[in-house]
Scaffold this active site. Structure first.
Site, PDB file in Angstrom:
ATOM      1  N   SER A  40     -18.134  -4.904   6.524  1.00 21.68           N
ATOM      2  CA  SER A  40     -17.244  -5.779   5.741  1.00 21.68           C
ATOM      3  C   SER A  40     -16.227  -6.485   6.622  1.00 21.68           C
ATOM      4  CB  SER A  40     -16.460  -4.953   4.715  1.00 21.68           C
ATOM      5  OG  SER A  40     -17.314  -4.420   3.770  1.00 21.68           O
ATOM      6  N   GLU A 111      -0.363 -13.130  -0.954  1.00 16.24           N
ATOM      7  CA  GLU A 111      -1.439 -12.689  -1.850  1.00 16.24           C
ATOM      8  C   GLU A 111      -0.834 -11.886  -3.002  1.00 16.24           C
ATOM      9  OE1 GLU A 111      -5.229 -12.505   1.191  1.00 16.24           O
ATOM     10  OE2 GLU A 111      -4.175 -10.655   0.827  1.00 16.24           O
ATOM     11  N   HIS A 235     -12.642  -7.343  -7.308  1.00 15.43           N
ATOM     12  CA  HIS A 235     -11.882  -8.548  -6.947  1.00 15.43           C
ATOM     13  C   HIS A 235     -12.017  -9.534  -8.103  1.00 15.43           C
ATOM     14  CE1 HIS A 235     -10.340 -11.936  -4.693  1.00 15.43           C
ATOM     15  NE2 HIS A 235     -10.114 -11.155  -3.665  1.00 15.43           N
ATOM     16  N   ARG A 282      -4.439  -6.917  -8.188  1.00 14.58           N
ATOM     17  CA  ARG A 282      -5.842  -7.222  -8.440  1.00 14.58           C
ATOM     18  C   ARG A 282      -6.436  -6.599  -9.696  1.00 14.58           C
ATOM     19  NH1 ARG A 282      -8.547  -6.884  -2.665  1.00 14.58           N
ATOM     20  NH2 ARG A 282      -7.471  -8.799  -2.139  1.00 14.58           N
ATOM     21  N   HIS A 343     -15.326  -4.861  -4.990  1.00 10.67           N
ATOM     22  CA  HIS A 343     -14.820  -5.404  -3.731  1.00 10.67           C
ATOM     23  C   HIS A 343     -14.436  -4.337  -2.712  1.00 10.67           C
ATOM     24  CE1 HIS A 343     -12.901  -8.277  -1.096  1.00 10.67           C
ATOM     25  NE2 HIS A 343     -11.749  -7.644  -1.178  1.00 10.67           N
ATOM     26  N   GLU A 367     -12.492   2.252   5.491  1.00 11.27           N
ATOM     27  CA  GLU A 367     -12.808   2.205   4.057  1.00 11.27           C
ATOM     28  C   GLU A 367     -13.561   3.442   3.564  1.00 11.27           C
ATOM     29  OE1 GLU A 367     -14.243  -1.621   2.727  1.00 11.27           O
ATOM     30  OE2 GLU A 367     -14.781  -0.805   0.754  1.00 11.27           O
ATOM     31  N   ARG A 378      -5.769  -0.739  -4.266  1.00  8.98           N
ATOM     32  CA  ARG A 378      -5.327  -1.221  -2.953  1.00  8.98           C
ATOM     33  C   ARG A 378      -4.595  -2.561  -3.057  1.00  8.98           C
ATOM     34  NH1 ARG A 378      -7.715  -4.771   1.034  1.00  8.98           N
ATOM     35  NH2 ARG A 378      -9.429  -5.076  -0.399  1.00  8.98           N
ATOM     36  N   SER A 383      -6.136  -3.284   3.890  1.00  5.33           N
ATOM     37  CA  SER A 383      -7.293  -2.473   4.257  1.00  5.33           C
ATOM     38  C   SER A 383      -7.657  -2.588   5.735  1.00  5.33           C
ATOM     39  CB  SER A 383      -8.457  -2.905   3.378  1.00  5.33           C
ATOM     40  OG  SER A 383      -9.643  -2.573   3.971  1.00  5.33           O
ATOM     41  N   LEU A 384      -7.696  -3.803   6.248  1.00  4.13           N
ATOM     42  CA  LEU A 384      -7.928  -3.944   7.693  1.00  4.13           C
ATOM     43  C   LEU A 384      -6.825  -3.199   8.435  1.00  4.13           C
ATOM     44  CD1 LEU A 384      -9.021  -7.690   7.914  1.00  4.13           C
ATOM     45  CD2 LEU A 384     -10.412  -5.712   8.532  1.00  4.13           C
TER      46      LEU A 384
HETATM   47  P1  FAD Z   1     -16.919  -1.913   7.973  1.00  4.28           P
HETATM   48  O1  FAD Z   1     -16.315  -3.081   8.621  1.00  4.28           O
HETATM   49  O2  FAD Z   1     -17.576  -2.125   6.655  1.00  4.28           O
HETATM   50  O3  FAD Z   1     -17.987  -1.346   9.002  1.00  4.28           O
HETATM   51  C1  FAD Z   1     -18.851  -0.300   8.650  1.00  4.28           C
HETATM   52  C2  FAD Z   1     -19.708   0.014   9.846  1.00  4.28           C
HETATM   53  O4  FAD Z   1     -20.429   1.219   9.611  1.00  4.28           O
HETATM   54  C3  FAD Z   1     -20.754  -1.048  10.142  1.00  4.28           C
HETATM   55  O5  FAD Z   1     -20.863  -1.207  11.526  1.00  4.28           O
HETATM   56  C4  FAD Z   1     -22.024  -0.428   9.597  1.00  4.28           C
HETATM   57  O6  FAD Z   1     -23.190  -0.863  10.265  1.00  4.28           O
HETATM   58  C5  FAD Z   1     -21.784   1.031   9.916  1.00  4.28           C
HETATM   59  N1  FAD Z   1     -22.573   1.957   9.107  1.00  4.28           N
HETATM   60  C6  FAD Z   1     -22.561   2.148   7.771  1.00  4.28           C
HETATM   61  N2  FAD Z   1     -23.454   3.092   7.430  1.00  4.28           N
HETATM   62  C7  FAD Z   1     -24.024   3.503   8.575  1.00  4.28           C
HETATM   63  C8  FAD Z   1     -25.036   4.440   8.898  1.00  4.28           C
HETATM   64  N3  FAD Z   1     -25.661   5.179   7.960  1.00  4.28           N
HETATM   65  N4  FAD Z   1     -25.401   4.584  10.190  1.00  4.28           N
HETATM   66  C9  FAD Z   1     -24.819   3.854  11.164  1.00  4.28           C
HETATM   67  N5  FAD Z   1     -23.847   2.953  10.925  1.00  4.28           N
HETATM   68  C10 FAD Z   1     -23.467   2.791   9.649  1.00  4.28           C
HETATM   69  N6  FAD Z   1      -9.390  -6.410   3.800  1.00  4.28           N
HETATM   70  C11 FAD Z   1      -8.234  -6.890   4.272  1.00  4.28           C
HETATM   71  O7  FAD Z   1      -7.348  -6.114   4.675  1.00  4.28           O
HETATM   72  N7  FAD Z   1      -8.021  -8.229   4.299  1.00  4.28           N
HETATM   73  C12 FAD Z   1      -8.949  -9.126   3.871  1.00  4.28           C
HETATM   74  O8  FAD Z   1      -8.729 -10.321   3.933  1.00  4.28           O
HETATM   75  C13 FAD Z   1     -10.167  -8.635   3.358  1.00  4.28           C
HETATM   76  N8  FAD Z   1     -11.115  -9.489   2.891  1.00  4.28           N
HETATM   77  C14 FAD Z   1     -12.321  -8.985   2.512  1.00  4.28           C
HETATM   78  C15 FAD Z   1     -13.319  -9.860   2.112  1.00  4.28           C
HETATM   79  C16 FAD Z   1     -14.570  -9.382   1.769  1.00  4.28           C
HETATM   80  C17 FAD Z   1     -15.651 -10.333   1.357  1.00  4.28           C
HETATM   81  C18 FAD Z   1     -14.805  -7.990   1.782  1.00  4.28           C
HETATM   82  C19 FAD Z   1     -16.144  -7.432   1.397  1.00  4.28           C
HETATM   83  C20 FAD Z   1     -13.810  -7.109   2.145  1.00  4.28           C
HETATM   84  C21 FAD Z   1     -12.556  -7.596   2.515  1.00  4.28           C
HETATM   85  N9  FAD Z   1     -11.544  -6.735   2.907  1.00  4.28           N
HETATM   86  C22 FAD Z   1     -10.361  -7.246   3.368  1.00  4.28           C
HETATM   87  C23 FAD Z   1     -11.785  -5.313   3.053  1.00  4.28           C
HETATM   88  C24 FAD Z   1     -12.049  -5.002   4.537  1.00  4.28           C
HETATM   89  O9  FAD Z   1     -12.828  -6.032   5.079  1.00  4.28           O
HETATM   90  C25 FAD Z   1     -12.772  -3.697   4.720  1.00  4.28           C
HETATM   91  O10 FAD Z   1     -12.184  -2.692   3.965  1.00  4.28           O
HETATM   92  C26 FAD Z   1     -12.748  -3.278   6.181  1.00  4.28           C
HETATM   93  O11 FAD Z   1     -13.249  -4.311   6.981  1.00  4.28           O
HETATM   94  C27 FAD Z   1     -13.569  -2.027   6.381  1.00  4.28           C
HETATM   95  O12 FAD Z   1     -13.690  -1.789   7.758  1.00  4.28           O
HETATM   96  P2  FAD Z   1     -14.414  -0.477   8.258  1.00  4.28           P
HETATM   97  O13 FAD Z   1     -14.315  -0.490   9.733  1.00  4.28           O
HETATM   98  O14 FAD Z   1     -13.917   0.689   7.520  1.00  4.28           O
HETATM   99  O15 FAD Z   1     -15.936  -0.678   7.804  1.00  4.28           O
HETATM  100  C1  SIN Z   2      -9.070 -11.720  -0.121  1.00  4.63           C
HETATM  101  O1  SIN Z   2      -9.006 -12.504   0.812  1.00  4.63           O
HETATM  102  O2  SIN Z   2      -8.875 -11.991  -1.291  1.00  4.63           O
HETATM  103  C2  SIN Z   2      -9.425 -10.319   0.198  1.00  4.63           C
HETATM  104  C3  SIN Z   2      -8.224  -9.660   0.699  1.00  4.63           C
HETATM  105  C4  SIN Z   2      -8.424  -8.199   0.644  1.00  4.63           C
HETATM  106  O3  SIN Z   2      -9.439  -7.722   0.152  1.00  4.63           O
HETATM  107  O4  SIN Z   2      -7.515  -7.493   1.097  1.00  4.63           O
END
Ligand code: FAD
Ligand code: SIN
Length: 525
Positions: A40, A111, A235, A282, A343, A367, A378, A383-384
Site C-alpha cells: 500500500s 485532511e 474511505h 472518515r 481502506h 499496518e 485511524r 498510518s505512514l
Molecule cells: P505495505 O506498504 O502494504 O507493504 C506490505 C509489504 O508486505 C509488501 O512488500 C508486501 O509484498 C509484503 N507482504 C505481504 N504479505 C506477504 C507475504 N505473505 N510474504 C512476503 N511478503 C508479504 N496512509 C497515510 O498515512 N497517508 C496516505 O496518504 C495514505 N494513502 C493511502 C492511499 C491508498 C490508496 C491506500 C491503499 C492506503 C493509504 N494509506 C495512507 C495507508 C498506508 O499507505 C498504509 O497503511 C501503509 O503504507 C502500510 O505500510 P506497511 O509497510 O505496513 O505495508
Molecule cells: C487519502 O489520501 O485520502 C488517504 C490518506 C490516508 O489514508 O491516510
C-alpha cells in the site's frame, strides 16, 4: 535454507524503515510477495501527518488522533508517535523525498479530522515518492538483501526446530519462491512482520491485490494475540467506475475545499450529519455517503471541487486530475462520482512501544499491527507515520538486545512429501470471491448481529474445506492468501460480535450506543 541476522517480511514503509535502521549493525533480509513496490505504501496519496506549523502543537495532534479514534487509542502510543513525527519527516527529507514546499518551508495540506494543516506531501502521490526513496536507500546498503517474489507461508518457531522444542521462539519464515515454486526456510535471530493490512478481505477496497492479511494470520497461528480487528476503515471517496475499481480520491480534495453532493438534487448533505461537514473524521463521512447511497438507491455520490480555480485543482492534484481525464472526467469542471470502499486495517498483531509481539524474537510494525495509535478509527495520514516510527523502534530494540538474541538452531526443511499439485484451482477462486462478497454485505460499514452471525456461519463452513485443500495440495500464492483471508475474516467477525456497542468504525444497529468505557477487543489464540 538462508540465514541472516534479521528477517523482515515486507518492503513497504515499515519494513524498509526497519531494514535501513538495522543495516549499520547487522545483515538483513527483506522478503516481499510479488514486486518490491507491491504494498500500500506506493499507493498512498494524501501524505504524512506531523506537527510542523508554528500555530500547531503536539497536544493538538494527539487530541485529533484520540477524537478520531473514539477514545480507544492508548495515549502513550499516540504521544510516542506524534512526538517522533518531525524526526521521521526529517529522515525522509535526508533520504531525498521531494516534499512540496511553500517558499522554504514544507507545504502542509489538510485532511478530515485534523484541526490544523499538518500533512506533508509530494503532490497527490506521496507514497510513490516515499517508496522510491526508501528503496533507493536500502538498495545502496551492502547489508540489506532485497528478495521479491517470496510469499511467506508461516513463521518458523520452536515447533520447527530439528530438535523439537515446541517453544514460541520465532526463528524466521517459510516462504514460497513464486518463480520456482519451491519453499525455503529463511532464518535469523529476530523477525519483523511488516506485511501490511487485510483490506482485500472485502469486495471493494482501495488496497492493492496483496493486502490479504498474511502477517496477521501467520502471527495468530504462531500464538500472538490480535486486537481490534473489527475496526476496519472505509474511505468515503473511492472513484466509482465500472472498469477502474479501486482508485482512491484523496481526502485532501475535501481538505482543500471539495464538497459532497447528492448527484440528483445537488444538495450538500454533510452538514446534515456533522457540524464538521466534509472535514469530519472518515467513519462519519463514509457512513453518510453509505446512507445517501442506500436511502436514495444511488450508485454513487458526487465529490465536487470544480468551484475552485482550475489551475489550483490541476496543480494540487496532478495525478488524480490526469487519471480522471483518461476516464472522461474533468475534475476542474465537473463532480467526481465516488463510493466508500475498505481502506485501512486498524486492528492487527498486538505490539508494545518497541514493536515487540507476544512471541520472543518476533517484532511487527505498520499496518499489520495494533499499536494503540489508531483506536477505533485511524486519523488520516497517521498510518505512514506509524510505519516510520515503529519500523525504527523495532530496529532500535533489536540492536539494544542483540546480545540476548541467540543464533537460530538447525531448522527442519519444509515438508512436501504428502502433497500433490492441485487439480481444482476453481475452489480457490470460488472461496476467495465468496469471502469478499459476504464480508462486504454482512460485515461492512453498518452491521447487525444477525448479519455477523451469517458471516460467521459461512466462515465455519469454508474453514474445513480450505484447511483440507491446504493439507493436500502444494502451496501457491493464491492458496496462501485464501487461507489467510479466511483467517482474517474469522478474526474480524469474532471481534465484531464481541463488541456490544457502536464505537468508531464498528457501527451496529443492534447496539447503537457507546459504552462508558473504551475497551480493546483482544483475541487470544
Ligand atoms: P505495505 O506498504 O502494504 O507493504 C506490505 C509489504 O508486505 C509488501 O512488500 C508486501 O509484498 C509484503 N507482504 C505481504 N504479505 C506477504 C507475504 N505473505 N510474504 C512476503 N511478503 C508479504 N496512509 C497515510 O498515512 N497517508 C496516505 O496518504 C495514505 N494513502 C493511502 C492511499 C491508498 C490508496 C491506500 C491503499 C492506503 C493509504 N494509506 C495512507 C495507508 C498506508 O499507505 C498504509 O497503511 C501503509 O503504507 C502500510 O505500510 P506497511 O509497510 O505496513 O505495508
Ligand atoms: C487519502 O489520501 O485520502 C488517504 C490518506 C490516508 O489514508 O491516510
Amino acid at each position: 535454507m538462508s540465514e541472516y541476522d534479521v528477517i523482515i517480511v515486507g518492503s513497504g514503509a515499515a519494513g524498509l524503515t526497519a531494514a535501513i535502521a538495522l543495516a549499520d549493525h547487522c545483515n538483513v533480509l527483506v522478503l516481499a510477495k510479488g514486486e518490491l513496490t507491491g504494498g500500500s505504501t506506493a499507493w498512498a496519496q494524501g501524505g504524512i501527518a506531523a506537527v510542523l506549523d508554528a500555530g500547531d502543537t503536539f497536544d493538538n495532534h494527539i487530541d485529533d488522533t484520540m477524537v478520531a479514534g473514539a477514545g480507544l487509542n492508548r495515549r502513550e502510543t499516540v504521544e510516542f508517535v506524534v512526538e517522533n513525527a518531525p524526526a521521521s519527516i526529517e529522515r525522509l527529507v535526508e533520504m531525498g523525498v521531494p516534499f512540496n514546499k511553500d517558499a522554504e518551508a514544507l507545504h502542509l495540506t489538510r485532511e478530515g479530522g485534523h484541526s490544523h494543516r499538518r500533512i506533508v506531501h509530494v503532490d497527490d502521490a506521496t507514497g510513490w515518492a516515499v517508496q522510491a526513496a526508501l528503496l533507493k536507500t536500502a538498495e545502496a546498503h551492502p547489508n540489506i538483501t532485497l528478495l521479491p517474489g517470496q510469499a511467506c507461508i508461516d513463521l518458523i518457531t520452536g515447533r520447527h526446530e530439528e530438535r523439537y522444542s515446541g517453544s514460541g521462539r520465532v526463528w524466521g519464515v517459510y516462504a514460497l519462491d513464486e518463480k520456482s515454486g519451491k519453499v525455503h526456510a529463511h532464518v535469523g535471530r529476530a523477525t519483523i512482520l511488516a506485511s501490511g493490512g487485510a483490506g482485500r478481505v472485502y469486495q471493494f477496497s482501495t488496497a492493492p491485490r496483496g493486502a490479504t492479511g498474511d502477517g496477521i494470520a501467520m502471527a495468530w497461528r504462531a500464538g500472538c494475540r490480535v486486537s481490534n480487528m473489527e475496526m476496519m476503515q472505509f474511505h468515503p471517496t473511492c472513484l466509482y467506475n465500472l472498469d477502474v475499481k479501486n482508485f482512491l480520491i484523496t481526502e485532501a480534495v475535501r481538505g482543500e475545499g471539495g464538497i459532497l453532493k447528492h448527484p440528483v438534487t445537488g444538495h450538500r448533505y454533510m452538514p446534515d450529519y456533522d457540524a464538521r461537514a466534509e472535514l469530519a473524521p472518515r467513519d462519519v463521512v463514509a457512513r453518510a455517503n453509505d446512507d445517501q447511497i442506500k436511502r436514495s438507491g444511488l450508485d454513487y455520490v458526487h465529490l465536487d471541487i470544480s468551484h475552485l480555480d482550475p489551475d489550483f485543482v490541476a496543480g494540487h492534484f496532478p495525478n488524480i486530475y490526469e487519471k480522471l481525464l483518461t476516464l472522461g472526467i474533468d475534475m476542474t469542471k465537473q463532480p467526481i462520482p465516488v463510493v466508500p470502499a475498505q481502506h485501512y486495517t486498524c486492528g492487527g498483531i498486538l505490539i508494545d512501544l518497541a514493536g515487540r509481539t507476544d512471541l520472543p524474537g518476533l517484532y511487527a510494525a505498520g499496518e499489520c499491527t495494533e499499536s494503540g495509535l489508531h483506536g477505533a478509527n485511524r486519523l488520516a495520514s497517521n498510518s505512514l507515520l506509524e510505519c516510520f516510527v515503529f519500523g525504527e523502534a523495532a530496529a532500535k530494540d533489536i540492536i539494544a538486545r542483540w546480545d540476548q538474541l541467540e543464533p537460530p538452531p538447525p531448522i527442519r526443511p519444509w515438508d512436501e512429501s504428502r502433497v500433490t499439485d492441485s487439480d481444482e484451482e476453481v475452489i480457490i477462486k470460488q472461496n476467495w470471491t465468496e469471502i469478499r462478497r459476504f464480508m462486504w454485505n454482512y460485515v461492512g460499514i453498518v452491521r447487525t448481529t444477525k448479519r455477523l452471525e451469517r458471516a460467521q456461519h459461512r466462515i465455519n463452513m469454508m474453514t474445513g474445506e480450505v484447511e483440507d485443500y491446504y493439507g493436500h495440495f502444494r502451496v501457491t500464492t493464491d492458496l496462501i492468501e485464501l487461507r489467510n483471508l479466511l483467517q482474517c475474516a474469522e478474526l474480524i467477525v469474532k471481534s465484531a460480535l464481541h463488541r456490544k456497542e457502536s464505537r468508531g468504525l464498528h457501527y451496529t444497529l443492534d447496539y447503537p450506543d457507546l459504552l462508558p468505557q473504551a475497551v480493546d477487543t483482544v483475541l487470544v489464540p
